[in-house]
Write a protein that holds these residues in place. Structure first.
Motif, short mmCIF file in Angstrom:
data_model
loop_
_atom_site.label_atom_id
_atom_site.label_comp_id
_atom_site.label_asym_id
_atom_site.label_seq_id
_atom_site.Cartn_x
_atom_site.Cartn_y
_atom_site.Cartn_z
N ASP A 1 -1.63 19.46 -25.27
CA ASP A 1 -1.87 18.20 -25.97
C ASP A 1 -2.99 17.28 -25.57
O ASP A 1 -2.76 16.77 -26.21
N TYR A 2 -3.37 17.72 -24.22
CA TYR A 2 -4.66 17.10 -23.26
C TYR A 2 -5.75 18.11 -22.86
O TYR A 2 -5.34 18.80 -22.45
N THR A 3 -6.51 18.43 -23.79
CA THR A 3 -7.13 19.36 -23.43
C THR A 3 -8.78 18.86 -22.23
O THR A 3 -9.13 17.92 -23.84
N GLY A 4 -9.84 18.67 -21.73
CA GLY A 4 -10.64 18.86 -21.37
C GLY A 4 -11.79 19.81 -21.99
O GLY A 4 -12.72 19.07 -22.82
N PHE A 5 -12.32 21.01 -22.57
CA PHE A 5 -12.97 21.47 -22.97
C PHE A 5 -12.56 22.97 -23.67
O PHE A 5 -11.67 23.28 -23.19
N ASN A 6 -13.34 22.96 -24.95
CA ASN A 6 -12.77 24.41 -25.44
C ASN A 6 -14.41 25.49 -24.86
O ASN A 6 -15.05 24.62 -23.93
N PRO B 1 4.02 5.46 -21.12
CA PRO B 1 3.34 3.95 -20.02
C PRO B 1 4.56 4.21 -18.88
O PRO B 1 4.03 3.65 -17.85
N HIS B 2 5.32 4.99 -18.78
CA HIS B 2 6.87 4.63 -17.64
C HIS B 2 7.35 6.17 -17.45
O HIS B 2 7.18 6.90 -18.19
N ALA C 1 -11.19 10.25 -20.21
CA ALA C 1 -10.70 10.53 -21.45
C ALA C 1 -9.16 10.85 -21.53
O ALA C 1 -8.27 10.29 -22.09
N ILE C 2 -9.22 11.85 -20.75
CA ILE C 2 -7.45 12.59 -20.72
C ILE C 2 -6.66 11.83 -19.56
O ILE C 2 -5.60 11.18 -21.07
N ALA C 3 -6.98 11.22 -18.71
CA ALA C 3 -6.17 10.09 -17.77
C ALA C 3 -5.65 8.72 -19.26
O ALA C 3 -4.61 8.48 -19.11
N THR C 4 -6.66 8.40 -20.21
CA THR C 4 -6.81 7.35 -20.34
C THR C 4 -5.61 7.34 -22.12
O THR C 4 -4.77 6.76 -21.84
N ALA C 5 -6.06 8.40 -22.58
CA ALA C 5 -4.93 9.01 -23.56
C ALA C 5 -3.50 9.50 -22.65
O ALA C 5 -2.49 9.07 -23.77
#
Length: 181
Positions: free
Chosen positions: A144-149, A32-33, A22-26
């Motif tokens: 900005d991109y978090t896996g888990f609290n 994109p570049h 999910a983090i990678a997709t975001a």
């Protein structure tokens, strides 16, 4: 590390893999570049490797770099002093940069890294942290991109260690302390 303490699973392999994807997709959608992913060593190495593979699957082709910072030494409490043990080799000017770290706790290390990369002319500097402990924040920084609290436990596994042990665990766990259920 002596003995073999019981380690309780906090986040299992499947949950981690789902969040990394999910983090990678975001990240791929937002950048994109010309993306440069910088893993903050040592704790992030497994997360960074899995994230790089997930970014590839998400259609992104970032360059990878490594920044080795230390504030813990062999202990379990940050000294508060950040040392650069290995710097990035790439020119970051004009680049979108993602700093990848295992855990955002006090925020001192990631603020140091973010400020250093920004001062070198990065177009943007964002943070991807697998774990976030916002109640322990000492510096003005957020992920900005978090896996888990993360609960207030000393965690090990999936790259994170306790005195250089337990990095190899495929899950994130903790050693129970008195009062834990």
């Amino acid at each position: 590390m002596t003995g073999n303490p019981e380690i309780r699973v906090l986040f299992d392999e499947e949950a981690i893999a789902t969040r990394v994807d999910a983090i990678a997709t975001a990240i791929a959608q937002d950048n994109p570049h010309n993306l440069l992913v910088i893993a903050v060593l040592k704790g992030s190495f497994i997360f960074a490797a899995d994230l790089a593979r997930a970014l590839h699957k998400a259609g992104s082709a970032p360059e990878m770099e490594f920044l080795h910072l230390s504030s813990y030494g062999s202990g379990t409490v940050s000294s508060g002093e950040i040392k650069v043990l290995r710097d990035v080799e790439s020119d970051v000017s004009g680049r979108d940069v993602i700093l990848v770290d295992d855990i955002l706790e006090s925020g001192r290390t990631l603020k140091f890294a973010r400020d250093m990369i920004a001062a070198r002319g990065a177009k943007s500097v964002r943070i991807a942290a697998l774990l976030d402990k916002p109640n322990h924040r000492k510096a003005d920084v957020k992920s900005d991109y978090t896996g888990f609290n993360c609960p207030d436990k000393f965690v090990v596994g999936y790259g994170m260690d306790m005195g250089h042990a337990w990095r190899q665990l495929p899950f994130i766990g903790y050693v129970p302390q008195e009062g834990d259920d």
